[in-house]
Design an enzyme around this catalytic site. Structure first.
Site, PDB file in Angstrom:
ATOM      1  N   GLU A   1       9.456   8.692 -16.738  1.00 42.05           N
ATOM      2  CA  GLU A   1       8.187   9.220 -17.016  1.00 42.05           C
ATOM      3  C   GLU A   1       7.522   8.888 -18.417  1.00 42.05           C
ATOM      4  OE1 GLU A   1       7.361  13.435 -15.356  1.00 42.05           O
ATOM      5  OE2 GLU A   1       9.515  13.318 -15.415  1.00 42.05           O
TER       6      GLU A   1
ATOM      7  N   SER B   1      14.818  22.048 -15.706  1.00 45.04           N
ATOM      8  CA  SER B   1      13.437  22.865 -15.708  1.00 45.04           C
ATOM      9  C   SER B   1      14.067  24.201 -16.305  1.00 45.04           C
ATOM     10  CB  SER B   1      12.886  22.862 -14.610  1.00 45.04           C
ATOM     11  OG  SER B   1      11.979  24.192 -14.554  1.00 45.04           O
TER      12      SER B   1
ATOM     13  N   LYS C   1      15.737  21.812 -10.487  1.00 46.54           N
ATOM     14  CA  LYS C   1      15.127  20.611 -10.875  1.00 46.54           C
ATOM     15  C   LYS C   1      16.116  19.687 -11.637  1.00 46.54           C
ATOM     16  CE  LYS C   1      11.402  19.699 -10.473  1.00 46.54           C
ATOM     17  NZ  LYS C   1      10.050  20.151 -11.092  1.00 46.54           N
TER      18      LYS C   1
ATOM     19  N   HIS D   1       0.712  -1.252  -0.010  1.00 49.23           N
ATOM     20  CA  HIS D   1      -0.056  -0.073   0.023  1.00 49.23           C
ATOM     21  C   HIS D   1       0.766   0.987   0.085  1.00 49.23           C
ATOM     22  CE1 HIS D   1      -3.386  -2.801   1.360  1.00 49.23           C
ATOM     23  NE2 HIS D   1      -2.177  -3.336   1.917  1.00 49.23           N
TER      24      HIS D   1
END
Ligand code: ARG
Length: 475
Positions: free
Chosen positions: A307, A294, A300, A173
């Site tokens: 992704e 970024s 970043k 979980h």
């Protein structure tokens, strides 16, 4: 209106208004939109190698049976070699008016060698031709993708061997559950990918029958040697039912189903990489090679590759659903709907290959922060089960009772703001008088993982042995 086939002159293959391959029945060419919706040359040119391979096998067989002269076969062979060179060099004049790769190549062949080219299609239809080409293409793709899966497995197994004893929090979980080792976690993905490879192998085994010689749908009156063409193309045997052979696309569907399941696996790993890279976790670090910056936030370091691997699952699963929908409800045998089989397969194969390459790259690139993972491996009362097991083993409490006692100890530790090992013996005995100082021995992360010696468990010795087994199997 006289049919062209009634006229004595031989139509010039490339300058007829009506389609050159079946123009005999037609007096006019297709409307522009008809040509556009009908043509597949824009994408099925990808199968040119397979188409030439299939044609050469067919020609050799026709020649062996005396249906084609040796001279004609030699002309076909050299004509095809020239065409292959043209396509390879990007000099082939692909024409939409010739619909697909099959007719483009055949028309070009005839342009080069004349009547011998016109004899190639004896005992053959584009229906068995395309089914054969597409099987060959999918089979080649399977071989390439299996090798890529093996490479990802090898990369994971190497990381597993290096980190067989390094603990990390194990989750259920996404809540801290029990400590595991990072190597164990890596090997879980090796198992998944092994099944993906197995699915491809199964798909290849069932796919490996040759439709060539099924002709349009009914077979042919020419006494073809289908065993010969099947063997020449590396198939195990010819297909046994001509109707099925020209209308079956199970091999493409099985390929896509395998792709969808594998993409889902890659997506799960990618998702973990994204989570592990995030600032609150910092379990692993990806180098500049697999991250992007970024344009506005200078700090970043984004895991875009992970992704995108995660996102590719969408188009791959879409390809499976798309082709299932195309095939559903098609009466036997061939229908032009089936021309829509190729783009989803080509696209899914590309996306899968890219996803595997990116995954292999990221796995080799990542640097695990073993100290940080170890730190969190013990947090969240991760050794509570070890405490309960100790109560069962040493104090002989029934497991349900031990579970309850441990629950009370966790509540007590939580109230005091300490972990289980931070409770004093007196605190523990206040809940269960039988507890002795020995219990602290099972509350460490190291003791916890070392105790998981059941087959398939996370004990470092198990993990090291499994990693070695995989590295040997994959070498
Ligand atoms: N381009 C076609 C396809 O991919 C080849 C088969 C055409 N057969 C036919 N009977 N029109 O399906």
């Amino acid at each position: 209106m006289p049919l062209l086939s009634d006229t004595p002159h031989q139509p010039d293959l490339r300058n007829e208004a009506a389609n050159v391959q079946w123009g005999g029945r037609f007096t006019a060419g297709p409307s522009v939109v008809m040509q556009e919706i009908n043509a597949s040359i824009g994408f099925d040119r990808k199968m040119w190698r397979q188409d030439i391979r299939g044609s050469l096998a067919h020609a050799a067989m026709l020649a062996k049976l005396g249906i084609l002269s040796g001279e004609d076969e030699a002309a076909i062979r050299s004509g095809m070699a020239a065409i292959a060179a043209e396509i390879d060099a990007g000099r082939f004049p692909f024409e939409e008016a010739l619909e697909d790769i099959h007719m483009n190549i055949e028309a070009r062949l005839t342009e080069r060698i004349g009547d011998a080219g016109r004899r190639l299609h004896t005992g053959r239809s584009r229906n068995d031709q395309v089914a054969t080409d597409f099987r060959l293409w999918v089979r080649d793709a399977i071989d390439g993708l299996s090798a890529q899966i093996t490479d990802v497995m090898a990369a994971l197994a190497q990381v597993a061997a290096r980190h067989a004893a390094d603990p990390m929090p194990g989750f259920t979980h996404l809540q801290t559950a029990q400590p595991v080792t990072f190597g164990h976690h890596m090997l879980a993905y090796v198992e998944m990918l092994a099944r993906d490879r197995g699915r491809l192998a199964d798909c290849r085994r069932r796919l490996n029958e040759c439709p060539l010689g099924s002709a349009a749908l009914a077979g042919t009156s020419f006494p073809l040697d289908r065993d010969m063409t099947a063997a020449a193309l590396g198939f195990d045997r010819p297909t046994a039912n001509s109707l099925d052979a020209v209308s079956d696309r199970d091999f493409a569907l099985e390929f896509l189903a395998s792709a969808a399941i594998s993409a889902m696996h890659l997506s799960r790993l990618a998702e973990e990489i994204v989570i592990w890279c995030s600032a609150p976790y910092r379990f692993i670090r990806l180098s500049d090679a697999f991250t992007t910056g970024s344009s506005i936030m200078p700090q970043k370091r984004n895991p875009d590759a992970a992704e995108l691997v995660r996102a590719k699952t969408g188009r791959i699963t879409g390809a499976l659903v798309g082709l299932l929908t195309v095939m559903k409800g098609l009466p036997l045998a061939y229908a032009k709907d089936m021309q829509e089989d190729k783009e989803p397969v080509f696209d899914a194969a590309d996306a899968w290959a890219l996803g595997l390459a990116a995954t292999a790259g990221m796995v080799r690139d990542m640097t695990p922060d073993t100290a940080r993972m170890a730190e969190f491996a013990g947090s969240g009362f991760a050794t509570a089960t070890d405490l309960a097991d100790w109560l069962v083993r040493v104090l002989k409490l029934p497991f349900r009772t031990a579970h309850h006692v441990t629950g009370r100890l966790v509540a007590r530790a939580e109230a005091l703001g300490v972990d289980l090992a931070g409770l004093s013996l007196a605190e523990m005995q206040a809940v269960e008088p039988g507890i002795t100082a020995e219990v602290f021995g099972v509350l460490t992360v190291a003791a916890s993982v070392a105790s998981r010696t059941s087959y398939g468990g996370t004990a470092p010795r198990n993990v090291a042995a499994q990693a070695t087994r995989w590295m040997e199997a994959l070498a």
